[in-house]
Write an enzyme that holds these catalytic residues in place. Sequence first.
Site: not given
Ligand SMILES: NC(=O)c1c(N)nc(OC2CCCC2)nc1O[C@@H]1CCC[C@@H]1O
Length: 325
Positions: A33, A36-37, A82-83, A114, A169, A285, A309
């Site tokens: 550090d 770097y500083d 969203s998911l 997630k 995120e 996915k 979830k």
């Molecule tokens: N929160 C997460 O880690 C996460 C993730 N690892 N991957 C996705 O893929 C997107 C892309 C296609 C649809 C959702 N979404 C995530 O979070 C979503 C974003 C909006 C609502 C959820 O938090």
Amino acid sequence: MDTSIEQKVQQLREQLNRWSHEYYVQDRPTVTDHEYDETYHELVRLETEYPQLVTSDSPTQRVGGVVLEGFEKVTHQNPMLSLSNAFSKEDLQAFDDRIKKLTNRTIDYVCELKIDGLSVALTYQDGQLVLGATRGDGVIGEDITHNIRTVKSVPLSLEHPWSIEVRGECYMPKKSFQQLNQLREEEGLEVFANPRNAAAGSLRQLDSKVAASRNLAVFLYQSPSVETLEVASQMELLEKMQALGFVTNQESVLCHSIDEVWAFIEKMTVERNNLPYEIDGIVIKVNDFKAQEEIGFTVKAPKWAIAYKFPAEEAQTIVRDIEWT
Ligand SMILES: NC(=O)c1c(N)nc(OC2CCCC2)nc1O[C@@H]1CCC[C@@H]1O
């Protein structure tokens, strides 16, 4: 002013950005550090003497001087979806059955933690970070570029002049959340309920000096620029983004069946308490992008992805906090 000063400033800037990448993105610093500083302050001295040499990707420019009046609205060219949710092994089996009816391709799944944070979109123009935006309602978000620039693991510029958008995120690590709430308690301020609220509150600050003090981080997991990046699957996309200098979550795994997905979920249900950041589930996915296209979307969410979830753990929350503090 002679070019040797110009070269010196550029050399210091690139050196500091490389060291920052090692420290915040690869978690493998090669200098102390102190070193770097010292180098950082040499750059500050030269930029103060020759302000015309300051560039927007200089590490000295991460925290802006201006406090904004408000947030500009941003329209996402590609909606940030969203998911749909799953809450049991049966829900996942039903998801797998639906997928198998929508494509004849052999399906592999990518499982990603997630991250319990705030979705953000980062836009780079010719390799320079030009926009950081919140997801908002998926179509209209807010311009939070001044705060995203303070996140040390977000590159201000890329090694090559890519014009791409990446999404992920933004989150506050558990330890930073603990320290922030302790500080707020000492100052008689209201504490944040959870790291997600703390991250959201930090990114919505008008003064980037406040955001810079909050030790925010990001994991990137998505990009609408898959043609530019020339990737054909989610796993390839994650690898490509990492190669470009972005932080991707190293726990992501490729699963060849929904049973393997479930085994990963069972593993992470136990291990999540030991993670340095909060997760509220596992995102599953379809890996292959051609299969994703065949499977398609509903109005708000892809049919090729689902979020498992974790069961709400009210009772355990207290125990969890005590365990890792
Ligand atoms: N929160 C997460 O880690 C996460 C993730 N690892 N991957 C996705 O893929 C997107 C892309 C296609 C649809 C959702 N979404 C995530 O979070 C979503 C974003 C909006 C609502 C959820 O938090």
